[in-house]
Write an enzyme that holds these catalytic residues in place. Structure first.
Site, PDB file in Angstrom:
ATOM      1  N   ASN A  10       0.713  -1.146   0.100  1.00  0.00           N
ATOM      2  CA  ASN A  10       0.034  -0.069  -0.088  1.00  0.00           C
ATOM      3  C   ASN A  10       0.753   1.456  -0.014  1.00  0.00           C
ATOM      4  O   ASN A  10       0.462   2.518   0.129  1.00  0.00           O
ATOM      5  CB  ASN A  10      -0.796  -0.067   1.080  1.00  0.00           C
ATOM      6  CG  ASN A  10      -0.092  -0.150   2.553  1.00  0.00           C
ATOM      7  OD1 ASN A  10       0.872  -0.260   2.713  1.00  0.00           O
ATOM      8  ND2 ASN A  10      -1.081   0.208   3.402  1.00  0.00           N
ATOM      9  N   CYS A  11       2.238   1.026  -0.165  1.00  0.00           N
ATOM     10  CA  CYS A  11       3.058   2.370  -0.364  1.00  0.00           C
ATOM     11  C   CYS A  11       3.051   3.015  -1.553  1.00  0.00           C
ATOM     12  O   CYS A  11       2.992   2.332  -2.589  1.00  0.00           O
ATOM     13  CB  CYS A  11       4.659   1.838   0.115  1.00  0.00           C
ATOM     14  SG  CYS A  11       5.729   3.130  -0.098  1.00  0.00           S
TER      15      CYS A  11
END
Length: 116
Positions: A10-11
């Site tokens: 999710n970065c």
């Protein structure tokens, strides 16, 4: 040639790196620290190439939420133990291309790495 991207799915920076690799038709595998974890062997190898000071993300939420005693008097041994226990503190992405390691994502750097 082996290409592996290490990080957290999710970065935003990971998403940019993945998109760049896909747009340039570079086969890679993705290793998610949160889902797959890391082991001491990988961490030691990565640290030997990049240095613990570069790997440790002191600006991230995980590091900032550590107790003060964990953040003080950091040395290699203490930092590696923290990174092993909290892989989200590793700066991202780590790109392993053959036997070389690279930290972060910049399109120009990736162009140089893959000689494009």
């Amino acid at each position: 040639m082996t290409t592996t991207l290490f990080g957290i799915s999710n970065c935003d920076t990971i998403k940019k790196a993945k998109k760049w690799l896909e747009e340039h038709n570079i086969d890679y595998s993705f290793h998610d620290y949160r889902k797959q974890g890391i082991d001491a062997h990988w961490l030691a190898a990565t640290e030997s190439h990049l240095g613990w000071e570069n790997l440790l993300n002191k600006r991230g939420t995980t590091f900032r939420q550590l107790p003060d005693e964990d953040k003080q008097s950091l040395d290699k041994e203490k930092a590696l133990a923290l990174l092993l226990a909290h892989p989200a503190m590793i700066k991202r992405p780590v790109l392993q291309y053959n036997d070389h390691y690279f930290l972060g994502f910049k399109a120009d750097q990736y162009k140089d790495i893959f000689a494009l």
